[in-house]
Design a protein around this motif. Structure first.
Motif, PDB file in Angstrom:
ATOM      1  N   SER A  84      12.182  60.353  35.811  1.00  0.00           N
ATOM      2  CA  SER A  84      12.851  59.076  35.591  1.00  0.00           C
ATOM      3  C   SER A  84      14.073  59.285  34.701  1.00  0.00           C
ATOM      4  CB  SER A  84      11.888  58.071  34.952  1.00  0.00           C
ATOM      5  OG  SER A  84      11.311  58.619  33.783  1.00  0.00           O
ATOM      6  N   ALA A  85      15.029  58.425  34.862  1.00  0.00           N
ATOM      7  CA  ALA A  85      16.247  58.471  34.046  1.00  0.00           C
ATOM      8  C   ALA A  85      15.931  58.018  32.622  1.00  0.00           C
ATOM      9  CB  ALA A  85      17.316  57.572  34.660  1.00  0.00           C
ATOM     10  N   LEU A  86      16.794  58.362  31.714  1.00  0.00           N
ATOM     11  CA  LEU A  86      16.638  57.933  30.329  1.00  0.00           C
ATOM     12  C   LEU A  86      16.867  56.429  30.226  1.00  0.00           C
ATOM     13  CD1 LEU A  86      16.349  58.410  27.280  1.00  0.00           C
ATOM     14  CD2 LEU A  86      18.801  58.944  27.235  1.00  0.00           C
ATOM     15  N   ASP A  87      15.922  55.745  29.619  1.00  0.00           N
ATOM     16  CA  ASP A  87      16.044  54.315  29.340  1.00  0.00           C
ATOM     17  C   ASP A  87      15.887  54.164  27.828  1.00  0.00           C
ATOM     18  OD1 ASP A  87      15.802  51.591  28.961  1.00  0.00           O
ATOM     19  OD2 ASP A  87      14.196  51.320  30.428  1.00  0.00           O
ATOM     20  N   GLU A  88      17.011  53.982  27.151  1.00  0.00           N
ATOM     21  CA  GLU A  88      17.013  53.898  25.684  1.00  0.00           C
ATOM     22  C   GLU A  88      16.172  52.730  25.159  1.00  0.00           C
ATOM     23  OE1 GLU A  88      18.245  56.059  23.603  1.00  0.00           O
ATOM     24  OE2 GLU A  88      19.761  57.164  24.727  1.00  0.00           O
ATOM     25  N   SER A  89      15.983  51.698  25.974  1.00  0.00           N
ATOM     26  CA  SER A  89      15.218  50.534  25.515  1.00  0.00           C
ATOM     27  C   SER A  89      13.705  50.718  25.706  1.00  0.00           C
ATOM     28  CB  SER A  89      15.682  49.270  26.248  1.00  0.00           C
ATOM     29  OG  SER A  89      15.362  49.356  27.626  1.00  0.00           O
ATOM     30  N   ALA A  90      13.288  51.756  26.415  1.00  0.00           N
ATOM     31  CA  ALA A  90      11.865  52.002  26.655  1.00  0.00           C
ATOM     32  C   ALA A  90      11.216  52.665  25.440  1.00  0.00           C
ATOM     33  CB  ALA A  90      11.696  52.890  27.882  1.00  0.00           C
ATOM     34  N   SER A  91       9.910  52.579  25.363  1.00  0.00           N
ATOM     35  CA  SER A  91       9.203  53.205  24.247  1.00  0.00           C
ATOM     36  C   SER A  91       9.124  54.727  24.427  1.00  0.00           C
ATOM     37  CB  SER A  91       7.797  52.620  24.110  1.00  0.00           C
ATOM     38  OG  SER A  91       7.053  52.844  25.294  1.00  0.00           O
ATOM     39  N   TYR A  92       9.180  55.197  25.670  1.00  0.00           N
ATOM     40  CA  TYR A  92       9.162  56.631  25.954  1.00  0.00           C
ATOM     41  C   TYR A  92      10.527  57.018  26.516  1.00  0.00           C
ATOM     42  CZ  TYR A  92       7.819  61.173  27.817  1.00  0.00           C
ATOM     43  OH  TYR A  92       7.742  62.516  28.072  1.00  0.00           O
ATOM     44  N   HIS A  93      11.124  58.033  25.954  1.00  0.00           N
ATOM     45  CA  HIS A  93      12.446  58.475  26.396  1.00  0.00           C
ATOM     46  C   HIS A  93      12.321  59.733  27.241  1.00  0.00           C
ATOM     47  CE1 HIS A  93      14.278  56.197  22.772  1.00  0.00           C
ATOM     48  NE2 HIS A  93      14.045  55.402  23.791  1.00  0.00           N
ATOM     49  N   SER A  94      12.428  59.550  28.540  1.00  0.00           N
ATOM     50  CA  SER A  94      12.322  60.656  29.488  1.00  0.00           C
ATOM     51  C   SER A  94      13.589  61.510  29.461  1.00  0.00           C
ATOM     52  CB  SER A  94      12.112  60.094  30.896  1.00  0.00           C
ATOM     53  OG  SER A  94      12.037  61.124  31.833  1.00  0.00           O
ATOM     54  N   TRP A  95      13.417  62.799  29.661  1.00  0.00           N
ATOM     55  CA  TRP A  95      14.523  63.756  29.674  1.00  0.00           C
ATOM     56  C   TRP A  95      15.405  63.585  30.903  1.00  0.00           C
ATOM     57  CZ3 TRP A  95      17.678  66.680  27.248  1.00  0.00           C
ATOM     58  CH2 TRP A  95      18.269  67.804  27.823  1.00  0.00           C
ATOM     59  N   GLY A  96      14.827  63.125  32.016  1.00  0.00           N
ATOM     60  CA  GLY A  96      15.613  63.046  33.250  1.00  0.00           C
ATOM     61  C   GLY A  96      15.821  64.424  33.838  1.00  0.00           C
ATOM     62  N   HIS A  97      17.024  64.698  34.314  1.00  0.00           N
ATOM     63  CA  HIS A  97      17.419  66.016  34.847  1.00  0.00           C
ATOM     64  C   HIS A  97      16.650  66.424  36.112  1.00  0.00           C
ATOM     65  CE1 HIS A  97      19.278  66.155  30.899  1.00  0.00           C
ATOM     66  NE2 HIS A  97      20.110  67.033  31.415  1.00  0.00           N
ATOM     67  N   THR A  98      16.424  65.474  37.017  1.00  0.00           N
ATOM     68  CA  THR A  98      15.845  65.805  38.312  1.00  0.00           C
ATOM     69  C   THR A  98      16.553  67.039  38.858  1.00  0.00           C
ATOM     70  OG1 THR A  98      15.122  63.565  38.813  1.00  0.00           O
ATOM     71  CG2 THR A  98      15.686  64.962  40.708  1.00  0.00           C
ATOM     72  N   MET A  99      15.773  67.976  39.408  1.00  0.00           N
ATOM     73  CA  MET A  99      16.399  69.220  39.854  1.00  0.00           C
ATOM     74  C   MET A  99      15.693  69.862  41.035  1.00  0.00           C
ATOM     75  SD  MET A  99      15.350  72.141  37.047  1.00  0.00           S
ATOM     76  CE  MET A  99      16.149  73.407  38.002  1.00  0.00           C
ATOM     77  N   LEU A 100      16.422  70.767  41.678  1.00  0.00           N
ATOM     78  CA  LEU A 100      15.924  71.594  42.773  1.00  0.00           C
ATOM     79  C   LEU A 100      16.258  73.045  42.438  1.00  0.00           C
ATOM     80  CD1 LEU A 100      14.972  72.223  45.712  1.00  0.00           C
ATOM     81  CD2 LEU A 100      17.304  71.650  46.456  1.00  0.00           C
ATOM     82  N   ALA A 101      15.230  73.897  42.462  1.00  0.00           N
ATOM     83  CA  ALA A 101      15.423  75.335  42.252  1.00  0.00           C
ATOM     84  C   ALA A 101      14.983  76.067  43.515  1.00  0.00           C
ATOM     85  CB  ALA A 101      14.614  75.822  41.056  1.00  0.00           C
ATOM     86  N   ASP A 102      15.714  77.126  43.875  1.00  0.00           N
ATOM     87  CA  ASP A 102      15.390  77.869  45.096  1.00  0.00           C
ATOM     88  C   ASP A 102      14.475  79.063  44.785  1.00  0.00           C
ATOM     89  OD1 ASP A 102      16.936  80.142  44.327  1.00  0.00           O
ATOM     90  OD2 ASP A 102      18.635  79.563  45.571  1.00  0.00           O
ATOM     91  N   PRO A 103      13.971  79.750  45.821  1.00  0.00           N
ATOM     92  CA  PRO A 103      13.035  80.860  45.615  1.00  0.00           C
ATOM     93  C   PRO A 103      13.602  82.054  44.847  1.00  0.00           C
ATOM     94  CG  PRO A 103      12.903  80.077  47.874  1.00  0.00           C
ATOM     95  CD  PRO A 103      14.090  79.399  47.240  1.00  0.00           C
ATOM     96  N   TRP A 104      14.897  82.115  44.650  1.00  0.00           N
ATOM     97  CA  TRP A 104      15.498  83.141  43.797  1.00  0.00           C
ATOM     98  C   TRP A 104      15.444  82.721  42.337  1.00  0.00           C
ATOM     99  CZ3 TRP A 104      15.979  87.857  45.252  1.00  0.00           C
ATOM    100  CH2 TRP A 104      16.319  88.179  46.564  1.00  0.00           C
ATOM    101  N   GLY A 105      15.100  81.465  42.072  1.00  0.00           N
ATOM    102  CA  GLY A 105      15.084  80.951  40.711  1.00  0.00           C
ATOM    103  C   GLY A 105      16.409  80.342  40.296  1.00  0.00           C
TER     104      GLY A 105
END
Length: 151
Positions: A84-105
């Motif tokens: 989830s994206a960062l929501d400054e107004s929420a009680s929990y602050h998620s890092w975000g940074h959705t990502m895709l890594a390939d088999p080479w790393g």
């Protein structure tokens, strides 16, 4: 602090399922920290592992990219981490940074903390190429150790 076990209960199986693109596995957040789980998924034929997660601003900068890149490289799979994206107004602050890594790393794509999505075309033949060039799954020393699922 956040303790997943306060909200979620542990699963009881390694989840790998068939799709029109091949076998895909799924686990959640904390599970990505267990190399043997992702290895079992790869051994069950998964070419991609989906991980919905919500690392925070302590663990995210230190572990997020490292966890996904290393799991992708050691298990020769595509790793998809959605957050989830960062929501400054929420009680929990998620890092975000959705990502895709390939088999080479390698990081194929990674977002920041904002809302959005990634659309990425991947070459599934990369799985066979990587596994042939560096045959980690074939060269496991099953004569001296094993990694088995309990039935």
């Amino acid at each position: 602090t956040f303790k997943e076990s306060d909200t979620l209960s542990a699963g009881n199986e390694v989840v790998v399922f068939d799709t029109s693109f091949g076998k895909v596995a799924i686990c959640i957040c904390y599970d990505v920290r267990f190399p043997e789980l992702i290895r079992l998924m790869a051994l069950k034929g998964a070419g991609m592992v989906l991980v919905p997660a919500a690392f925070n601003h302590t663990t995210g900068p230190l572990h997020w990219e490292l966890a996904f890149r290393s799991q992708a490289m050691y298990n020769q799979v595509f790793m998809v981490g959605t957050s989830s994206a960062l929501d400054e107004s929420a009680s929990y602050h998620s890092w975000g940074h959705t990502m895709l890594a390939d088999p080479w790393g390698r990081v194929v794509q990674q977002m920041g903390k904002e809302e959005g999505y990634i659309i990425s075309e991947i070459d599934l033949s990369m799985l066979d190429q990587v596994r042939e060039q560096i045959p980690l799954l074939k060269h496991r020393r099953t004569d001296i150790y094993s990694l088995d699922l309990k039935k």
